[in-house]
Write a protein that holds these residues in place. Structure first.
Motif, mmCIF file in Angstrom:
data_model
loop_
_atom_site.group_PDB
_atom_site.id
_atom_site.type_symbol
_atom_site.label_atom_id
_atom_site.label_comp_id
_atom_site.label_asym_id
_atom_site.label_seq_id
_atom_site.Cartn_x
_atom_site.Cartn_y
_atom_site.Cartn_z
ATOM 1 N N ARG A 87 0.847 -1.209 0.000
ATOM 2 C CA ARG A 87 0.000 0.000 0.000
ATOM 3 C C ARG A 87 0.883 1.260 0.000
ATOM 4 N N THR A 93 -5.435 6.038 -2.964
ATOM 5 C CA THR A 93 -6.415 5.692 -4.008
ATOM 6 C C THR A 93 -6.522 6.805 -5.048
ATOM 7 N N GLN A 112 -10.416 6.463 -10.541
ATOM 8 C CA GLN A 112 -10.855 5.142 -11.015
ATOM 9 C C GLN A 112 -9.726 4.417 -11.743
#
Ligand code: GDP
Length: 139
Positions: A87, A93, A112
């Protein structure tokens, strides 16, 4: 104790634009061992099931459509404390919030189309690895 495997996907936008190699190089340079790897094109059912936890989110339909829009590279990665370390390597994100030098900062084009997936817990890493790999194609 923290687990030593995580599960990752190089997402369709990154595969399509020839970024699989550079992303794999970063993963190797960060000390991850590739314990399983395949290129696949997910079916709608597989993508829906993989992102089941997001079913109620407004972006779920778009996310599923995106993830089936082309081939992806699925991987099992081995490293000490693999989930947290990976991560860190991929970054936030939203690429706008990702640290400089992270995979998403470098290769994502939007929240996205953020180039890579990385499991968010040891439990999900095992579930996701088991979803795409059987015992005979992981090492
Ligand atoms: P991750 O664990 O960092 O991948 O993030 P999440 O589990 O929260 O979301 C899963 C995936 O859904 C992300 O990697 C993005 O591809 C997508 N996603 C998350 N949030 C959004 C959003 O607000 N809008 C859109 N379009 N996609 C999103």
């Amino acid at each position: 104790m923290k687990g030593d495997i995580t599960f990752s996907i190089i997402k369709p936008n990154a595969v399509r634009t020839g970024k699989s190699g550079p992303i794999l190089a970063m993963i190797n340079e960060a000390g991850f061992e590739i314990a399983g790897m395949r290129m696949i094109k997910m079916t709608q059912e597989q993508a829906e099931s993989f992102y089941e936890v997001h079913r109620e989110r407004p972006f779920y339909r778009d996310l599923v459509d995106f993830m089936i829009s082309g081939p992806v590279v699925v991987m099992i990665l081995r490293h000490e404390n693999a989930v947290d370390e990976f991560r860190k390597l991929i970054g936030a994100t939203d690429p706008a919030k990702a640290e400089p030098g992270t995979i998403r900062k470098i290769f994502a084009v939007s929240v996205q189309m953020n180039a890579v997936h990385g499991s968010d817990s040891d439990e999900n890493a095992l579930r996701e690895a088991g979803f795409f790999f059987s015992e005979i194609d992981r090492f």
